[in-house]
Scaffold this motif. Structure first.
Motif, PDB file in Angstrom:
ATOM      1  N   LEU A 175      42.517  93.093  43.001  1.00  0.00           N
ATOM      2  CA  LEU A 175      42.966  91.742  42.948  1.00  0.00           C
ATOM      3  C   LEU A 175      41.332  91.096  42.936  1.00  0.00           C
ATOM      4  CD1 LEU A 175      45.139  89.502  42.584  1.00  0.00           C
ATOM      5  CD2 LEU A 175      45.114  89.354  45.244  1.00  0.00           C
ATOM      6  N   ARG A 176      40.640  91.167  43.429  1.00  0.00           N
ATOM      7  CA  ARG A 176      39.343  90.467  43.546  1.00  0.00           C
ATOM      8  C   ARG A 176      38.682  90.902  42.006  1.00  0.00           C
ATOM      9  NH1 ARG A 176      35.627  88.857  47.223  1.00  0.00           N
ATOM     10  NH2 ARG A 176      36.075  89.938  48.896  1.00  0.00           N
ATOM     11  N   LEU A 177      38.763  91.942  41.631  1.00  0.00           N
ATOM     12  CA  LEU A 177      37.937  92.538  40.407  1.00  0.00           C
ATOM     13  C   LEU A 177      38.664  91.421  39.225  1.00  0.00           C
ATOM     14  CD1 LEU A 177      36.401  93.789  38.063  1.00  0.00           C
ATOM     15  CD2 LEU A 177      38.184  95.635  38.329  1.00  0.00           C
ATOM     16  N   LEU A 178      40.108  91.251  39.224  1.00  0.00           N
ATOM     17  CA  LEU A 178      40.938  90.758  38.246  1.00  0.00           C
ATOM     18  C   LEU A 178      40.611  89.118  38.181  1.00  0.00           C
ATOM     19  CD1 LEU A 178      44.432  92.723  38.402  1.00  0.00           C
ATOM     20  CD2 LEU A 178      42.632  92.762  36.435  1.00  0.00           C
ATOM     21  N   LEU A 179      40.594  88.754  39.338  1.00  0.00           N
ATOM     22  CA  LEU A 179      40.169  87.166  39.736  1.00  0.00           C
ATOM     23  C   LEU A 179      38.863  86.889  38.992  1.00  0.00           C
ATOM     24  CD1 LEU A 179      42.651  86.223  42.695  1.00  0.00           C
ATOM     25  CD2 LEU A 179      42.961  86.307  40.342  1.00  0.00           C
ATOM     26  N   ALA A 180      37.931  87.556  39.916  1.00  0.00           N
ATOM     27  CA  ALA A 180      36.563  87.118  39.906  1.00  0.00           C
ATOM     28  C   ALA A 180      35.952  87.623  38.461  1.00  0.00           C
ATOM     29  CB  ALA A 180      35.630  88.037  40.846  1.00  0.00           C
ATOM     30  N   SER A 181      36.492  88.414  37.723  1.00  0.00           N
ATOM     31  CA  SER A 181      35.988  88.628  36.193  1.00  0.00           C
ATOM     32  C   SER A 181      36.803  87.735  35.192  1.00  0.00           C
ATOM     33  CB  SER A 181      36.294  90.104  35.962  1.00  0.00           C
ATOM     34  OG  SER A 181      37.523  90.306  35.822  1.00  0.00           O
ATOM     35  N   ASN A 182      37.890  87.092  35.720  1.00  0.00           N
ATOM     36  CA  ASN A 182      38.884  86.165  34.819  1.00  0.00           C
ATOM     37  C   ASN A 182      39.301  87.180  33.842  1.00  0.00           C
ATOM     38  OD1 ASN A 182      37.960  83.859  36.151  1.00  0.00           O
ATOM     39  ND2 ASN A 182      36.228  83.407  34.811  1.00  0.00           N
ATOM     40  N   ALA A 183      39.662  88.327  34.296  1.00  0.00           N
ATOM     41  CA  ALA A 183      40.312  89.187  33.151  1.00  0.00           C
ATOM     42  C   ALA A 183      41.728  88.911  32.704  1.00  0.00           C
ATOM     43  CB  ALA A 183      40.488  90.744  33.874  1.00  0.00           C
ATOM     44  N   LEU A 184      42.444  88.191  33.733  1.00  0.00           N
ATOM     45  CA  LEU A 184      43.723  87.745  33.346  1.00  0.00           C
ATOM     46  C   LEU A 184      43.779  86.763  32.500  1.00  0.00           C
ATOM     47  CD1 LEU A 184      45.038  87.691  37.147  1.00  0.00           C
ATOM     48  CD2 LEU A 184      45.554  89.487  35.211  1.00  0.00           C
ATOM     49  N   GLU A 185      42.548  86.003  31.682  1.00  0.00           N
ATOM     50  CA  GLU A 185      42.837  85.324  30.707  1.00  0.00           C
ATOM     51  C   GLU A 185      43.210  85.886  29.478  1.00  0.00           C
ATOM     52  OE1 GLU A 185      39.122  83.358  30.680  1.00  0.00           O
ATOM     53  OE2 GLU A 185      39.524  82.181  32.382  1.00  0.00           O
ATOM     54  N   PHE A 186      42.719  87.268  29.362  1.00  0.00           N
ATOM     55  CA  PHE A 186      42.901  88.073  28.209  1.00  0.00           C
ATOM     56  C   PHE A 186      44.495  88.568  27.993  1.00  0.00           C
ATOM     57  CE2 PHE A 186      38.801  88.462  29.292  1.00  0.00           C
ATOM     58  CZ  PHE A 186      38.114  87.716  28.287  1.00  0.00           C
ATOM     59  N   SER A 187      45.267  88.051  26.995  1.00  0.00           N
ATOM     60  CA  SER A 187      46.686  88.439  26.691  1.00  0.00           C
ATOM     61  C   SER A 187      46.835  90.152  26.725  1.00  0.00           C
ATOM     62  CB  SER A 187      47.279  87.900  25.414  1.00  0.00           C
ATOM     63  OG  SER A 187      46.447  88.455  24.425  1.00  0.00           O
ATOM     64  N   ALA A 188      45.927  90.722  26.494  1.00  0.00           N
ATOM     65  CA  ALA A 188      46.394  92.064  26.373  1.00  0.00           C
ATOM     66  C   ALA A 188      46.290  92.789  28.008  1.00  0.00           C
ATOM     67  CB  ALA A 188      45.123  92.930  25.725  1.00  0.00           C
ATOM     68  N   VAL A 189      45.804  92.100  28.809  1.00  0.00           N
ATOM     69  CA  VAL A 189      45.685  92.644  30.322  1.00  0.00           C
ATOM     70  C   VAL A 189      46.743  92.110  30.742  1.00  0.00           C
ATOM     71  CG1 VAL A 189      44.463  92.451  32.274  1.00  0.00           C
ATOM     72  CG2 VAL A 189      43.243  92.516  30.467  1.00  0.00           C
ATOM     73  N   THR A 190      47.357  90.857  30.803  1.00  0.00           N
ATOM     74  CA  THR A 190      48.680  90.266  31.467  1.00  0.00           C
ATOM     75  C   THR A 190      49.596  91.329  30.826  1.00  0.00           C
ATOM     76  OG1 THR A 190      48.383  88.567  29.673  1.00  0.00           O
ATOM     77  CG2 THR A 190      47.738  88.067  31.750  1.00  0.00           C
ATOM     78  N   ALA A 191      49.682  91.455  29.444  1.00  0.00           N
ATOM     79  CA  ALA A 191      50.894  92.282  28.909  1.00  0.00           C
ATOM     80  C   ALA A 191      51.099  93.455  29.474  1.00  0.00           C
ATOM     81  CB  ALA A 191      50.733  92.251  27.261  1.00  0.00           C
ATOM     82  N   VAL A 192      49.923  94.358  29.493  1.00  0.00           N
ATOM     83  CA  VAL A 192      49.908  95.467  30.176  1.00  0.00           C
ATOM     84  C   VAL A 192      50.622  95.376  31.432  1.00  0.00           C
ATOM     85  CG1 VAL A 192      48.495  97.729  31.040  1.00  0.00           C
ATOM     86  CG2 VAL A 192      48.253  96.625  28.822  1.00  0.00           C
ATOM     87  N   LEU A 193      49.882  94.800  32.286  1.00  0.00           N
ATOM     88  CA  LEU A 193      50.489  94.418  33.781  1.00  0.00           C
ATOM     89  C   LEU A 193      51.974  94.205  33.653  1.00  0.00           C
ATOM     90  CD1 LEU A 193      47.307  92.589  35.346  1.00  0.00           C
ATOM     91  CD2 LEU A 193      48.024  94.826  35.741  1.00  0.00           C
ATOM     92  N   THR A 194      52.285  93.161  32.843  1.00  0.00           N
ATOM     93  CA  THR A 194      53.989  92.753  32.820  1.00  0.00           C
ATOM     94  C   THR A 194      54.620  94.093  32.578  1.00  0.00           C
ATOM     95  OG1 THR A 194      53.189  90.552  32.117  1.00  0.00           O
ATOM     96  CG2 THR A 194      55.421  91.454  31.789  1.00  0.00           C
ATOM     97  N   VAL A 195      54.203  94.859  31.633  1.00  0.00           N
ATOM     98  CA  VAL A 195      55.031  95.961  31.352  1.00  0.00           C
ATOM     99  C   VAL A 195      55.132  97.017  32.735  1.00  0.00           C
ATOM    100  CG1 VAL A 195      55.332  98.327  29.899  1.00  0.00           C
ATOM    101  CG2 VAL A 195      54.648  95.850  28.939  1.00  0.00           C
ATOM    102  N   MET A 196      53.909  97.314  33.199  1.00  0.00           N
ATOM    103  CA  MET A 196      53.941  97.934  34.202  1.00  0.00           C
ATOM    104  C   MET A 196      54.832  97.566  35.425  1.00  0.00           C
ATOM    105  SD  MET A 196      49.977  99.899  34.720  1.00  0.00           S
ATOM    106  CE  MET A 196      49.133  98.265  34.921  1.00  0.00           C
ATOM    107  N   ALA A 197      54.864  96.108  35.614  1.00  0.00           N
ATOM    108  CA  ALA A 197      55.465  95.664  36.715  1.00  0.00           C
ATOM    109  C   ALA A 197      57.232  95.806  36.306  1.00  0.00           C
ATOM    110  CB  ALA A 197      55.176  94.204  36.954  1.00  0.00           C
ATOM    111  N   ALA A 198      57.500  95.463  35.072  1.00  0.00           N
ATOM    112  CA  ALA A 198      59.005  95.776  35.027  1.00  0.00           C
ATOM    113  C   ALA A 198      59.227  97.093  34.979  1.00  0.00           C
ATOM    114  CB  ALA A 198      59.084  95.102  33.396  1.00  0.00           C
ATOM    115  N   ALA A 199      58.575  98.100  34.405  1.00  0.00           N
ATOM    116  CA  ALA A 199      58.953  99.346  34.585  1.00  0.00           C
ATOM    117  C   ALA A 199      58.937 100.101  35.876  1.00  0.00           C
ATOM    118  CB  ALA A 199      57.968 100.175  33.701  1.00  0.00           C
TER     119      ALA A 199
END
Length: 486
Positions: free
Chosen positions: A257-281
């Motif tokens: 969580l620190r890495l994703l927030l500190a690096s602003n990685a969640l601003e990239f749609s590819a990252v949020t799309a992969v996380l969404t699929v993993m969460a649902a699955a």
């Protein structure tokens, strides 16, 4: 400057010193009780150092570690979990046909790695924490392999975890290499500035971040990196399974969580799309596969997959909502899941030993009539896991749901509701089994006296589940304070 650095690193220093003391003691005096006592005392002393650290927070201890309220919260949670596991391990290994002292050395080194992981603010510290934790866990999982009367199949579980964990570490390392090759930096909070200087992020950066996320997903048992979880949970000794389900996941969640927030990685749609699929699955498969289990450790394994899927909803929501709210919701749910898991595995540990584990659903038939106290604790744990009101699990799910609503994640919230309904079925199934008329059992471990250490864990976790469900305000205020750093 140096005195501040030493004070902020006091937990890590105390854990290291305790490990050395326990190692030397075991070398000169092999006594299970003494070594366990020293381990618990050293862990408790490490926990108490937060009284010294808190007044001077936050502090960046070199470029590698960030000591702030967020890392201190997870470090304390990790150490509390290690104390509980040590208390569960003493009676569990009492009849172990071999030396028991090395287990506590491994427990301490694993805890040291987990604390380093929770405090990491740099990829070097991230890798160091992961490997210290992982190498210790390999041996802990297979610890009873030389016992001719081993209750389970620890060697198989240890090898499976070793191979798949090594693969996950390799993927993570390659991902870090790609990020460093593109940005020229390895500090989490330095990534946004480096991205701005580099201009448009190239495919290597996105691929690198996704590979790091994949490595973290392995430790968190997220689909499709969950395959090891049920087999390792079942094959490992019960205290080690409890450690895997709580400490290991809390440490990895904290740094991810620190890495994703500190690096602003969640601003990239590819990252949020992969996380969404993993969460649902994870929510769907975790709950559906748990329905088919006849072993409680495997049931808790698939349940953990689903619960980490619930947690991922909040992480995805961080792309749309305030970071502080996401951190607060994630921290509370992780705390609730941590307590619930320790309580559940403490019940299994109370009626198990290294020679015989009572982990099948049939072993819990009539437990309410055989030992009302143990069954009551497990019922409270299962109600909380199901999200029944007046339990910590209910407040945790309310946090997740409200954060998901604010982030507009209607698809994931629909999956969460369906998954929770399925989860309610298999939790009630276990409760129904405990309320059935008991079968006649010779030498029933459920009627034996419960060791004091196990009783302490059972009582503490039960009180915590009810307290956080009835009066969560003080904890909410604490989490709002630590979330302010984001």
């Amino acid at each position: 400057m140096y005195s501040t650095l030493i004070i902020d690193l006091m937990q890590i220093i105390m854990l290291t010193a305790t490990t050395v003391v326990v190692m030397v003691t075991a070398a000169f005096k092999r006594d299970h009780a003494i070594v366990c006592g020293l381990t618990v005392f050293g862990l408790f002393a490490s926990l108490m150092t937060f009284l010294l650290i808190k007044p001077i927070l936050p502090f960046e201890a070199t470029e590698l570690l960030m000591i702030d309220e967020y890392s201190l919260f997870f470090s304390n949670l990790i150490i509390v979990g290690a104390i509980a596991v040590a208390l569960l391990a003493y009676p569990y290994f009492r009849n172990h046909n071999g030396q028991n002292e090395e287990f506590y050395i491994l427990l301490l080194t694993a805890t040291l790695g987990a604390v380093v992981l929770a405090c990491s603010n740099h990829f070097v510290a991230f890798l160091l924490g992961v490997e210290i934790l992982g190498v210790s866990l390999y041996a802990m999982i297979a610890y009873t392999v030389h016992d001719t009367a081993s209750a389970k199949f620890p060697l198989e579980a240890g090898i499976k975890y070793l191979i798949l964990s090594a693969l996950a570490s390799a993927i993570t390392l390659f991902g870090i290499a790609l990020v460093y090759a593109f940005l020229g930096t390895m500090g989490f909070d330095e990534i946004p500035a480096a991205l701005e200087a580099a201009g448009e992020p190239g495919p290597f950066f996105i691929i690198g971040v996704l590979m790091i996320v994949a490595g973290a997903a392995f430790k968190l048992s997220l689909v499709p990196f969950h395959i090891w979880t049920p087999d390792v949970y079942e094959g490992a000794p019960v205290p080690v399974t409890a450690y895997l389900a709580t400490v290991s996941k809390a440490a990895m969640l904290a740094v991810t969580l620190r890495l994703l927030l500190a690096s602003n990685a969640l601003e990239f749609s590819a990252v949020t799309a992969v996380l969404t699929v993993m969460a649902a699955a994870s929510m769907i498969l975790g709950n559906l596969l748990a329905v088919m289990q006849e072993n409680t450790k495997r049931l808790f394994a698939y349940s953990s997959i689903a619960h980490l899927g619930y947690l991922l909803v909040v992480v995805v929501a961080a792309a749309q909502v305030d970071n502080a709210l996401s951190v607060e919701a994630t921290s509370f749910y992780m705390l609730a899941y941590f307590i619930m898991s320790l309580g559940g595995f403490a019940v299994i540990s109370a009626i198990s030993s290294s020679v015989k584990e009572m982990d099948k659903l049939s072993d819990f038939r009539g437990l309410f009539w055989r030992n009302t106290w143990l069954s009551s604790v497990l019922i409270i744990v299962l109600f909380s896991l199901a999200g029944i009101p007046l339990t910590a699990g209910f407040i945790g799910k309310f946090y997740i749901f409200s954060t998901g609503v604010e982030g507009g994640l209607w698809f994931l919230l629909t999956i969460l509701i369906i998954g929770s309904a399925i989860g309610l079925y298999y939790y009630l199934r276990l409760i129904f089994t405990m309320l059935q008329p008991p079968e006649k059992i010779t030498n029933d471990p459920a009627v034996a006296q419960i060791p004091a250490g196990v009783q302490l864990v059972l009582v503490t976790m039960t009180i915590a589940i009810i307290y956080l469900g009835v009066y969560p305000t003080p904890m909410m205020n604490t989490l709002q304070s630590l979330a302010g750093a984001f």
